[in-house]
Design a protein around this motif. Structure first.
Motif, PDB file in Angstrom:
ATOM      1  N   GLY A  65       0.810  -1.224   0.000  1.00 48.38           N
ATOM      2  CA  GLY A  65       0.000   0.000   0.000  1.00 48.38           C
ATOM      3  C   GLY A  65       0.834   1.261   0.000  1.00 48.38           C
ATOM      4  N   LEU A  66       1.924   1.271  -0.762  1.00 45.28           N
ATOM      5  CA  LEU A  66       2.769   2.460  -0.839  1.00 45.28           C
ATOM      6  C   LEU A  66       1.940   3.630  -1.382  1.00 45.28           C
ATOM      7  N   PRO A  67       1.876   4.716  -0.644  1.00 38.95           N
ATOM      8  CA  PRO A  67       1.086   5.855  -1.123  1.00 38.95           C
ATOM      9  C   PRO A  67       1.807   6.570  -2.269  1.00 38.95           C
ATOM     10  N   ALA A  68       1.074   7.413  -2.961  1.00 37.85           N
ATOM     11  CA  ALA A  68       1.699   8.231  -4.000  1.00 37.85           C
ATOM     12  C   ALA A  68       2.756   9.102  -3.338  1.00 37.85           C
ATOM     13  N   GLY A  69       3.847   9.286  -4.029  1.00 40.42           N
ATOM     14  CA  GLY A  69       4.917  10.080  -3.443  1.00 40.42           C
ATOM     15  C   GLY A  69       5.989  10.417  -4.450  1.00 40.42           C
ATOM     16  N   ARG A  70       7.051  11.016  -3.969  1.00 40.90           N
ATOM     17  CA  ARG A  70       8.173  11.431  -4.805  1.00 40.90           C
ATOM     18  C   ARG A  70       9.466  10.892  -4.230  1.00 40.90           C
ATOM     19  N   ALA A 119      19.067   9.230  -0.517  1.00 42.71           N
ATOM     20  CA  ALA A 119      17.824   9.131  -1.287  1.00 42.71           C
ATOM     21  C   ALA A 119      16.661   9.103  -0.307  1.00 42.71           C
ATOM     22  N   VAL A 120      15.569   9.748  -0.700  1.00 46.78           N
ATOM     23  CA  VAL A 120      14.414   9.904   0.178  1.00 46.78           C
ATOM     24  C   VAL A 120      13.133   9.653  -0.617  1.00 46.78           C
ATOM     25  N   SER A 172       5.821  10.816   0.877  1.00 45.32           N
ATOM     26  CA  SER A 172       4.440  10.734   0.407  1.00 45.32           C
ATOM     27  C   SER A 172       3.961  12.121   0.008  1.00 45.32           C
ATOM     28  N   THR A 173       3.228  12.181  -1.105  1.00 46.49           N
ATOM     29  CA  THR A 173       2.659  13.461  -1.534  1.00 46.49           C
ATOM     30  C   THR A 173       1.255  13.653  -0.972  1.00 46.49           C
ATOM     31  N   LEU A 174       0.781  12.667  -0.236  1.00 46.54           N
ATOM     32  CA  LEU A 174      -0.529  12.741   0.409  1.00 46.54           C
ATOM     33  C   LEU A 174      -0.339  13.086   1.883  1.00 46.54           C
ATOM     34  N   GLY A 175      -1.381  13.037   2.652  1.00 47.12           N
ATOM     35  CA  GLY A 175      -1.274  13.275   4.084  1.00 47.12           C
ATOM     36  C   GLY A 175      -0.756  12.043   4.824  1.00 47.12           C
ATOM     37  N   LEU A 182      10.655   7.217   3.692  1.00 48.28           N
ATOM     38  CA  LEU A 182      11.848   6.381   3.755  1.00 48.28           C
ATOM     39  C   LEU A 182      13.044   7.239   3.387  1.00 48.28           C
ATOM     40  N   ALA A 183      14.133   7.068   4.108  1.00 46.31           N
ATOM     41  CA  ALA A 183      15.358   7.810   3.802  1.00 46.31           C
ATOM     42  C   ALA A 183      16.551   6.884   3.989  1.00 46.31           C
ATOM     43  N   VAL A 184      17.504   7.018   3.076  1.00 45.84           N
ATOM     44  CA  VAL A 184      18.742   6.243   3.129  1.00 45.84           C
ATOM     45  C   VAL A 184      19.890   7.214   2.888  1.00 45.84           C
ATOM     46  N   ALA A 185      20.813   7.296   3.826  1.00 49.15           N
ATOM     47  CA  ALA A 185      21.988   8.150   3.664  1.00 49.15           C
ATOM     48  C   ALA A 185      23.242   7.299   3.809  1.00 49.15           C
TER      49      ALA A 185
END
Length: 167
Positions: A43-48, A86-87, A90-93, A98-101
């Motif tokens: 269920g990954l939400p819409a995002g960038r 990389a991050v 979600s573009t929704l509420g 997720l972030a990886v450094a």
């Protein structure tokens, strides 16, 4: 003199053979680790996706975005040391993030983990909707070698397991 040269050459040959046997694999990109975690998300939400390795015009993790996400308007000094990052946001509420450094050393990784912890606290405060309480309660910050992960996910344990396999 000939024995010394022969001994030196034999030693040099031995060192080169031993070094070729070592595990000198290249670290995966942060984007590949992020992609693997995202593909396992139910269920990954819409995002960038934003990344330091992307083109400056398309999906680049800019200083202004880093300031906004992690620095309360100012550029965190530790972010300038990141080798890669990389991050997914979600573009929704929805709080899924997720972030990886990838950091140059363990000290930088620990500082980055503290920075990601501050971000997690902010997300928890902003997205306190009861529907997301389980996701936010199970969110994780993890250090894996010189990689630092922030996982706000429907299954953070699985996302961490997948990331560790790649790292």
């Amino acid at each position: 003199m000939k024995k010394t040269v022969a001994l030196f050459l034999a030693l040099l040959l031995l060192i080169s053979l031993l070094s070729s046997c070592s595990d000198a694999r290249k670290a995966p990109s942060c984007l590949s680790v992020l992609d693997a975690m995202m593909s396992a998300e139910i269920g990954l939400p819409a995002g960038r996706i934003y990344s330091l390795s992307e083109d400056k015009d398309d999906g680049y993790l800019s200083e202004s975005l880093i300031r906004s996400l992690y620095g309360n308007g100012s550029m965190p000094a530790i972010a300038k040391t990141w080798i890669d990052c990389a991050v997914f946001i979600s573009t929704l509420g929805h709080p899924c993030e997720l972030a990886v450094a990838y950091c140059p050393d363990r000290n930088a990784a620990e500082d980055t983990a503290r920075l990601f912890s501050s971000r997690l606290k902010s997300v928890r405060a902003l997205k306190s909707d009861e529907n997301f309480s389980n996701m936010l309660d199970n969110a994780q910050i993890a250090i894996c070698g010189n990689f630092v992960l922030m996982i706000i996910s429907s299954d953070s344990d699985n996302a961490l397991k997948i990331a560790k396999k790649l790292i």
